[in-house]
Design a protein around this motif. Structure first.
Motif, PDB file in Angstrom:
ATOM      1  N   MET A   1      22.028  25.407  88.618  1.00  0.00           N
ATOM      2  CA  MET A   1      21.011  24.440  88.928  1.00  0.00           C
ATOM      3  C   MET A   1      21.521  23.201  89.823  1.00  0.00           C
ATOM      4  SD  MET A   1      17.925  23.267  88.528  1.00  0.00           S
ATOM      5  CE  MET A   1      17.503  24.357  87.170  1.00  0.00           C
ATOM      6  N   THR A   2      20.791  22.670  90.689  1.00  0.00           N
ATOM      7  CA  THR A   2      21.232  21.589  91.677  1.00  0.00           C
ATOM      8  C   THR A   2      21.935  20.743  91.045  1.00  0.00           C
ATOM      9  OG1 THR A   2      20.710  20.141  93.387  1.00  0.00           O
ATOM     10  CG2 THR A   2      19.137  20.313  91.548  1.00  0.00           C
ATOM     11  N   THR A   3      23.230  20.382  91.768  1.00  0.00           N
ATOM     12  CA  THR A   3      24.090  19.364  91.188  1.00  0.00           C
ATOM     13  C   THR A   3      23.826  17.917  92.019  1.00  0.00           C
ATOM     14  OG1 THR A   3      25.779  20.014  92.676  1.00  0.00           O
ATOM     15  CG2 THR A   3      25.732  20.586  90.322  1.00  0.00           C
ATOM     16  N   GLN A   4      22.733  17.852  92.982  1.00  0.00           N
ATOM     17  CA  GLN A   4      22.598  16.758  93.654  1.00  0.00           C
ATOM     18  C   GLN A   4      22.164  15.508  92.691  1.00  0.00           C
ATOM     19  OE1 GLN A   4      19.275  16.779  96.405  1.00  0.00           O
ATOM     20  NE2 GLN A   4      20.373  16.033  97.943  1.00  0.00           N
ATOM     21  N   THR A   5      23.024  14.337  92.965  1.00  0.00           N
ATOM     22  CA  THR A   5      22.766  13.026  92.126  1.00  0.00           C
ATOM     23  C   THR A   5      21.575  12.485  92.943  1.00  0.00           C
ATOM     24  OG1 THR A   5      24.132  11.859  93.723  1.00  0.00           O
ATOM     25  CG2 THR A   5      25.192  12.838  91.777  1.00  0.00           C
ATOM     26  N   HIS A   6      21.079  11.485  92.105  1.00  0.00           N
ATOM     27  CA  HIS A   6      19.771  10.824  92.516  1.00  0.00           C
ATOM     28  C   HIS A   6      20.072  10.081  94.052  1.00  0.00           C
ATOM     29  CE1 HIS A   6      15.867   8.947  92.375  1.00  0.00           C
ATOM     30  NE2 HIS A   6      16.435   7.618  92.414  1.00  0.00           N
ATOM     31  N   ASP A   7      21.202   9.426  94.031  1.00  0.00           N
ATOM     32  CA  ASP A   7      21.746   8.913  95.325  1.00  0.00           C
ATOM     33  C   ASP A   7      21.723   9.730  96.453  1.00  0.00           C
ATOM     34  OD1 ASP A   7      21.508   6.187  94.047  1.00  0.00           O
ATOM     35  OD2 ASP A   7      23.919   6.290  93.646  1.00  0.00           O
ATOM     36  N   GLN A   8      22.335  11.019  96.118  1.00  0.00           N
ATOM     37  CA  GLN A   8      22.338  11.900  97.286  1.00  0.00           C
ATOM     38  C   GLN A   8      20.760  12.606  97.601  1.00  0.00           C
ATOM     39  OE1 GLN A   8      24.799  14.494  95.097  1.00  0.00           O
ATOM     40  NE2 GLN A   8      26.455  14.296  96.473  1.00  0.00           N
ATOM     41  N   LEU A   9      19.713  12.468  96.668  1.00  0.00           N
ATOM     42  CA  LEU A   9      18.458  12.820  96.895  1.00  0.00           C
ATOM     43  C   LEU A   9      17.954  11.778  97.865  1.00  0.00           C
ATOM     44  CD1 LEU A   9      16.071  14.616  96.544  1.00  0.00           C
ATOM     45  CD2 LEU A   9      15.573  13.328  94.443  1.00  0.00           C
ATOM     46  N   LEU A  10      17.969  10.479  97.575  1.00  0.00           N
ATOM     47  CA  LEU A  10      17.456   9.560  98.372  1.00  0.00           C
ATOM     48  C   LEU A  10      17.936   9.613  99.759  1.00  0.00           C
ATOM     49  CD1 LEU A  10      17.845   6.467  95.850  1.00  0.00           C
ATOM     50  CD2 LEU A  10      15.793   7.783  96.418  1.00  0.00           C
ATOM     51  N   SER A  11      19.469   9.848  99.729  1.00  0.00           N
ATOM     52  CA  SER A  11      20.038   9.950 101.379  1.00  0.00           C
ATOM     53  C   SER A  11      19.464  11.011 102.057  1.00  0.00           C
ATOM     54  CB  SER A  11      21.488  10.190 101.272  1.00  0.00           C
ATOM     55  OG  SER A  11      22.054  10.303 102.132  1.00  0.00           O
ATOM     56  N   ARG A  34       7.583   9.109  93.900  1.00  0.00           N
ATOM     57  CA  ARG A  34       8.548   9.777  92.952  1.00  0.00           C
ATOM     58  C   ARG A  34       8.616  11.070  93.013  1.00  0.00           C
ATOM     59  NH1 ARG A  34       5.475  12.737  89.299  1.00  0.00           N
ATOM     60  NH2 ARG A  34       7.346  12.531  87.712  1.00  0.00           N
ATOM     61  N   THR A  35       9.505  11.901  92.414  1.00  0.00           N
ATOM     62  CA  THR A  35       9.511  13.250  92.649  1.00  0.00           C
ATOM     63  C   THR A  35       9.009  14.095  91.507  1.00  0.00           C
ATOM     64  OG1 THR A  35      11.060  15.306  93.110  1.00  0.00           O
ATOM     65  CG2 THR A  35      11.983  13.151  92.610  1.00  0.00           C
ATOM     66  N   PRO A  36       8.593  14.938  91.288  1.00  0.00           N
ATOM     67  CA  PRO A  36       8.042  15.816  90.050  1.00  0.00           C
ATOM     68  C   PRO A  36       9.562  16.840  89.596  1.00  0.00           C
ATOM     69  CG  PRO A  36       7.153  16.749  91.986  1.00  0.00           C
ATOM     70  CD  PRO A  36       7.592  15.605  92.558  1.00  0.00           C
ATOM     71  N   LEU A  37      10.284  16.709  90.479  1.00  0.00           N
ATOM     72  CA  LEU A  37      11.670  17.541  90.401  1.00  0.00           C
ATOM     73  C   LEU A  37      12.417  17.132  89.292  1.00  0.00           C
ATOM     74  CD1 LEU A  37      12.883  18.185  94.275  1.00  0.00           C
ATOM     75  CD2 LEU A  37      11.458  19.643  92.833  1.00  0.00           C
ATOM     76  N   THR A  38      12.673  15.633  89.191  1.00  0.00           N
ATOM     77  CA  THR A  38      13.131  15.043  88.160  1.00  0.00           C
ATOM     78  C   THR A  38      12.522  14.014  87.201  1.00  0.00           C
ATOM     79  OG1 THR A  38      14.158  13.223  89.630  1.00  0.00           O
ATOM     80  CG2 THR A  38      15.344  15.390  89.528  1.00  0.00           C
ATOM     81  N   GLY A  39      11.197  13.514  88.058  1.00  0.00           N
ATOM     82  CA  GLY A  39      10.649  12.587  87.373  1.00  0.00           C
ATOM     83  C   GLY A  39      10.710  11.366  87.637  1.00  0.00           C
ATOM     84  N   GLU A  40      11.848  10.976  88.523  1.00  0.00           N
ATOM     85  CA  GLU A  40      12.287   9.625  88.778  1.00  0.00           C
ATOM     86  C   GLU A  40      11.697   9.207  89.981  1.00  0.00           C
ATOM     87  OE1 GLU A  40      16.978   9.769  87.723  1.00  0.00           O
ATOM     88  OE2 GLU A  40      16.351  11.434  89.298  1.00  0.00           O
ATOM     89  N   ASP A  41      11.941   7.923  89.904  1.00  0.00           N
ATOM     90  CA  ASP A  41      10.918   7.154  91.029  1.00  0.00           C
ATOM     91  C   ASP A  41      12.073   7.105  92.172  1.00  0.00           C
ATOM     92  OD1 ASP A  41       9.052   6.346  89.513  1.00  0.00           O
ATOM     93  OD2 ASP A  41       9.747   4.217  88.965  1.00  0.00           O
ATOM     94  N   LEU A  42      11.371   7.208  93.471  1.00  0.00           N
ATOM     95  CA  LEU A  42      12.082   7.143  94.753  1.00  0.00           C
ATOM     96  C   LEU A  42      12.216   5.857  95.319  1.00  0.00           C
ATOM     97  CD1 LEU A  42      11.010  10.689  95.832  1.00  0.00           C
ATOM     98  CD2 LEU A  42      12.998  10.054  94.657  1.00  0.00           C
TER      99      LEU A  42
END
Length: 507
Positions: A1-11, A34-42
């Motif tokens: 599974m991807t190890t990209q952090t939320h901050d890395q995704l934003l970047s 937001r992203t359905p990948l993690t359910g987190e707000d962007l």
């Protein structure tokens, strides 16, 4: 599974938008992405007010007055340049689509490829906006038709194909001489910013007026401005049948035009002569791909009773091998549902199917990915139904495949056509008579009918759209360009006389 952090995704998102040419702010707005990948707000970006939307329509209407007189091949140059930029930034825009629609990178970049393909098509169309010359019954007269731009085209697109459907409409509309105001799904605002920025760059590179293209961001209330403004000559809306029932009368009440791409409760018939290996692969992709969130997703399977048990067992076995999870992991085949509402709708439909005599053979369970309850992943489900019950007639935008059986071909066609929707359809058969009948007027009642291929994966060369509650619209290829133009019938008299048609005598 991807190890990209939320901050890395934003970047990653910021880099992709910058590469596409977007230079605006991603902070301090009123529209939460937001992203359905993690359910987190962007990011919280700035949405469009109703007043701003009205101003954009006014600017597009004013730009139309000069854009319509630009030679069509020169208009085509904008689309040519857009296609070049899309090719250059296919991966950048694909990342944005993946983040917001939850697709694998292959499917996300495939959606951008659709944009590139329609640019190629529309570029050629810019030199082929043909009219006809017809024989006149009067001597010394010529009868012909010409095609002219209609004005501002409003495009309302859905989350599941956040950029492709926009391009189908925009590429054709712009080469036809129209201007475009786009309202994407609020769930896919970031990919909209990227796609629109690339078009803005193309317009600038070609030295044309930026007001031929506008983007409005927000919820349905801001999109409703497009429905009611008389300067919007055509509204092209993609979404649910429920949405279409609201759009059509509002636009029609002001004598505007509308192009609707709505629900698609798509089915495939599998004949006793079918190549079952071919059918299996076509069914599984069409039913489970994109987590069942394509308008062309296969939702019903109508199988001859003599092969039903064998084929269903193979489908169930194949479903058990599907990898479900964050599609940033390239081994994953099934990504997330877009939100909790989609998951809840799937569970409600599965319960209704069981109440109506159905048996869930596989799937339907939630899958927790990366230990978070914020995202909604689910196992694609196969449900054996005893008959064409009420739930089978309803489209659930999630991966549920209902299996029905038939004994003779007339029964299969009747089962196929019994639902109110009519988008895509397929038959798997080696019997040429069955294939021809399926494609005939007595066969499939859908806008798309395929033989030995699934219901998903339409190419841009053909007109895309469906019948019945799918709305009757056609966009993308073939002669769909005519939707964005008005036809004028012209008679030219070079005889020096004035004979009237039908032999009428007046003076």
């Amino acid at each position: 599974m991807t190890t990209q952090t939320h901050d890395q995704l934003l970047s990653t998102i910021q880099d992709a938008l910058k590469a596409c040419g977007y230079t605006g702010s991603l902070e301090g707005g009123n529209l939460q992405t937001r992203t359905p990948l993690t359910g987190e707000d962007l990011f919280k970006i700035q949405g469009t007010t109703k007043e701003q939307a009205t101003e954009m329509i006014a600017a597009a209407d004013e730009a139309f007055k000069s854009w319509r007189d630009v030679p069509a091949p020169r208009r085509g140059n904008v689309i040519k340049r857009w296609g070049e930029l899309l090719t250059e930034h296919k991966h950048d825009l694909g990342i944005l689509v993946q983040v917001e629609a939850g697709k694998s990178i292959s499917e996300a970049e495939g959606e951008v490829q659709e944009m590139i393909d329609i640019c190629d098509f529309a570029l050629g169309q810019s030199r082929m906006l043909y009219g006809k010359t017809m024989p006149s019954e009067r001597p010394g007269h010529r009868l012909m038709e010409t095609w002219h731009p209609i004005g501002v085209v409003g495009v309302i697109s859905a989350f599941n194909f956040p950029v492709a459907v926009y391009s189908w409409n925009t590429a054709n509309a712009l080469v036809c001489g129209d201007t475009v105001v786009w309202k994407p799904s609020e769930m896919c605002a970031l990919s909209a910013l990227g796609a629109h920025a690339l078009l803005a760059r193309a317009i600038d590179d070609c030295g044309e007026d930026q007001n031929i293209s506008h983007l409005i961001l927000g919820d349905r209330t801001v999109g409703e401005v497009l429905l009611d403004d008389p300067r919007v000559e055509l509204v092209s809306a993609t979404g649910s049948t429920r949405m279409g029932r609201e759009v059509a009368p509002r636009v029609a009440s002001r004598f505007g035009r509308y192009l609707l791409e709505l629900g698609g409760n798509n089915a495939a018939i599998v004949s006793p002569t079918a190549d079952l290996d071919l059918a299996l692969r076509g069914i599984v992709f069409a039913a489970a791909g994109t987590a069942g969130q394509r308008c062309t997703t296969m939702r019903r399977l109508i199988v001859h009773e003599s092969i039903a048990d064998k084929l269903v067992d193979q489908i169930v076995a194949a479903y058990k091998t599907l990898t479900i999870g964050d599609p940033r992991d390239e081994s994953v085949l099934v990504g997330p549902l877009v939100n909790q509402g989609a998951f809840d709708g799937m569970q409600k439909s599965l319960e209704a199917a069981k109440e109506q005599g159905g048996e869930v053979l596989v799937g339907g369970n939630r899958v927790i990915v990366d230990d978070t309850e914020k995202s909604f992943y689910v196992e694609p489900a196969v449900v054996r139904m005893p008959e064409q019950s009420e739930i089978v007639h309803n489209e659930t935008f999630a991966p549920i495949l209902y299996v029905l059986t038939y004994s003779d071909f007339d029964e299969a066609i009747a089962l196929h056509n019994a639902v109110p929707q009519g988008l895509s359809s397929a038959i798997f058969t080696q019997d040429n008579s069955e294939a021809e009948l399926f494609l005939s007027a007595s066969g499939s009642d859908c806008g798309i009918a395929n033989v030995n291929i699934g219901t998903s994966g339409a190419e841009i060369g053909g007109a895309f759209g469906g019948e019945k509650e799918t709305g009757g619209g056609r966009e993308s290829g073939s002669d769909a360009w005519k939707t964005y133009m008005r036809r004028a019938t012209n008679t030219i008299n070079y005889s020096g006389e004035l004979p009237l048609a039908q032999g009428v005598k007046f003076l």
